[in-house]
Design an enzyme around this catalytic site. Structure first.
Site, PDB file in Angstrom:
ATOM      1  N   LYS A  52      24.302  44.806  45.723  1.00  0.00           N
ATOM      2  CA  LYS A  52      25.675  45.061  45.261  1.00  0.00           C
ATOM      3  C   LYS A  52      25.797  46.499  44.756  1.00  0.00           C
ATOM      4  O   LYS A  52      26.806  47.169  45.002  1.00  0.00           O
ATOM      5  CB  LYS A  52      26.053  44.056  44.167  1.00  0.00           C
ATOM      6  CG  LYS A  52      26.278  42.650  44.712  1.00  0.00           C
ATOM      7  CD  LYS A  52      26.406  41.597  43.608  1.00  0.00           C
ATOM      8  CE  LYS A  52      26.502  40.197  44.200  1.00  0.00           C
ATOM      9  NZ  LYS A  52      26.523  39.124  43.183  1.00  0.00           N
ATOM     10  N   GLN A  96      25.882  38.276  36.831  1.00  0.00           N
ATOM     11  CA  GLN A  96      25.139  37.650  37.934  1.00  0.00           C
ATOM     12  C   GLN A  96      24.694  36.248  37.518  1.00  0.00           C
ATOM     13  O   GLN A  96      24.053  36.068  36.484  1.00  0.00           O
ATOM     14  CB  GLN A  96      23.928  38.524  38.307  1.00  0.00           C
ATOM     15  CG  GLN A  96      23.112  37.997  39.469  1.00  0.00           C
ATOM     16  CD  GLN A  96      23.883  37.980  40.792  1.00  0.00           C
ATOM     17  OE1 GLN A  96      24.590  38.924  41.124  1.00  0.00           O
ATOM     18  NE2 GLN A  96      23.761  36.902  41.532  1.00  0.00           N
ATOM     19  N   ASP A 119      34.725  38.720  40.186  1.00  0.00           N
ATOM     20  CA  ASP A 119      34.129  37.578  40.901  1.00  0.00           C
ATOM     21  C   ASP A 119      35.167  36.475  41.125  1.00  0.00           C
ATOM     22  O   ASP A 119      34.912  35.526  41.856  1.00  0.00           O
ATOM     23  CB  ASP A 119      32.954  37.016  40.091  1.00  0.00           C
ATOM     24  CG  ASP A 119      31.622  37.349  40.730  1.00  0.00           C
ATOM     25  OD1 ASP A 119      31.614  37.725  41.921  1.00  0.00           O
ATOM     26  OD2 ASP A 119      30.591  37.233  40.041  1.00  0.00           O
TER      27      ASP A 119
END
Ligand code: NAD
Length: 280
Positions: A52, A96, A119
């Protein structure tokens, strides 16, 4: 022979477009910024975060790396999220997952300011999806929708079956398909006659986490098959779909790797740039 839905290529094309948007923002003095919070030493999470951050670098998004040991307390994690919420250089915040088990994932996701939730997993943004209100969308199902769109898969009036009901993939996926006027069935671990229901699908989306579970018995000839699964096995990374068995039956199919995974990452970049644009 099925058409292969090339997520890797589509993600590369998407990154080119995003880089262009980043250049336009920078010309107005805005540098899109993504804060990445990684707790613990799970190797898969470290590898995802590395990819990422590489993606960010490629398109010109500034990434702010916050790595913490698995021993971090909930209060310390909350304080870190709060500082990212307040930081004007940060437009998007990624925590994460999974977090170590002593930490409350739901609390962490809800702590992120909804505008910086790139997200798309904040309860308010998932609620906006239910209500049909524009908001950051969950990256994996949104990436799947972009793939279906790019490959001109008609959804209106079609039967879509989603296997898996997580808040990260299955549920938001079902809502997005519904928004596109598909007739949607959500299956899960307690579903009776899973193969029979799956065989009714024009579009079959597997998000289970069981290597090669979906074989020819689950697929109607001509169906479009999207494999969200990522399973690390002795033979390497495999999806939830038995590609060799299903590909001859399907009209289109995503590979693993090179399918949904790269598009998930591309949608994170898209959500970050959108958040930066909204901040002006
Ligand atoms: P999860 O464990 O939260 O959910 C799995 C779902 O599968 C559950 O809803 C469960 O009811 C269902 N299920 C389990 N066993 C089943 C069975 N035998 N029959 C029918 N349904 C069953 O997982 P998740 O976070 O939704 O992820 C699912 C898969 O997708 C995993 O392999 C994960 O690694 C992968 N994933 C990939 C991406 C990507 O970018 N490609 C992103 C997120 C998740």
């Amino acid at each position: 022979m099925a058409m292969i839905i090339d997520g890797k290529q589509l993600a590369a094309d998407t990154r080119v477009q995003i880089a262009e948007q980043v250049r336009a923002l920078k010309s107005r003095g805005i540098v899109p910024g993504l804060a990445v919070i990684l707790v613990g030493d799970d190797p898969a999470s470290h590898s995802y975060v590395r990819m990422k951050e590489q993606d960010c670098e490629e398109v010109g998004i500034a990434s702010f790396d916050h790595r913490r040991s698995a021993g971090i307390t909930q209060d310390e994690l909350n304080a870190l999220i709060d500082s990212c919420n307040e930081d004007h250089a940060v437009h998007g915040i990624l925590v994460q997952l999974p977090l170590p088990s002593h930490l409350d994932e739901e609390a962490a996701l809800a702590r992120i300011s909804a505008e910086k939730d790139v997200d798309g997993l904040h309860p308010m943004n998932l609620g906006s999806l239910v209500r049909g209100i524009e908001a950051p969308r969950a990256c994996t199902p949104w990436g799947v929708m972009k793939m279906l769109e790019r490959y001109s898969v008609e959804l209106e009036g079609k039967r879509a079956v989603v296997i898996g009901r997580s808040s990260i993939v299955g549920k938001p996926q079902a809502l997005m398909l519904l928004e596109s006027n598909a007739t949607v069935t959500v299956c899960h671990s307690r579903t009776v006659d899973l193969p029979g229901i799956c065989r009714e699908a024009d579009i079959l989306i597997a998000a289970v986490g069981r290597p090669k579970m979906i074989d020819a018995d689950y697929v109607k000839p001509g169906a479009v098959v999207i494999d969200v699964g990522i399973n690390r096995t002795a033979e390497g990374m495999v999806g939830d779909v038995d590609f060799a068995a299903v590909e001859p039956l399907a009209s289109a199919i995503t590979p693993v790797p090179g399918g949904v995974g790269p598009m998930t990452r591309a949608m994170l970049l898209a959500n970050t740039v959108a958040a930066a644009s909204r901040s002006t």
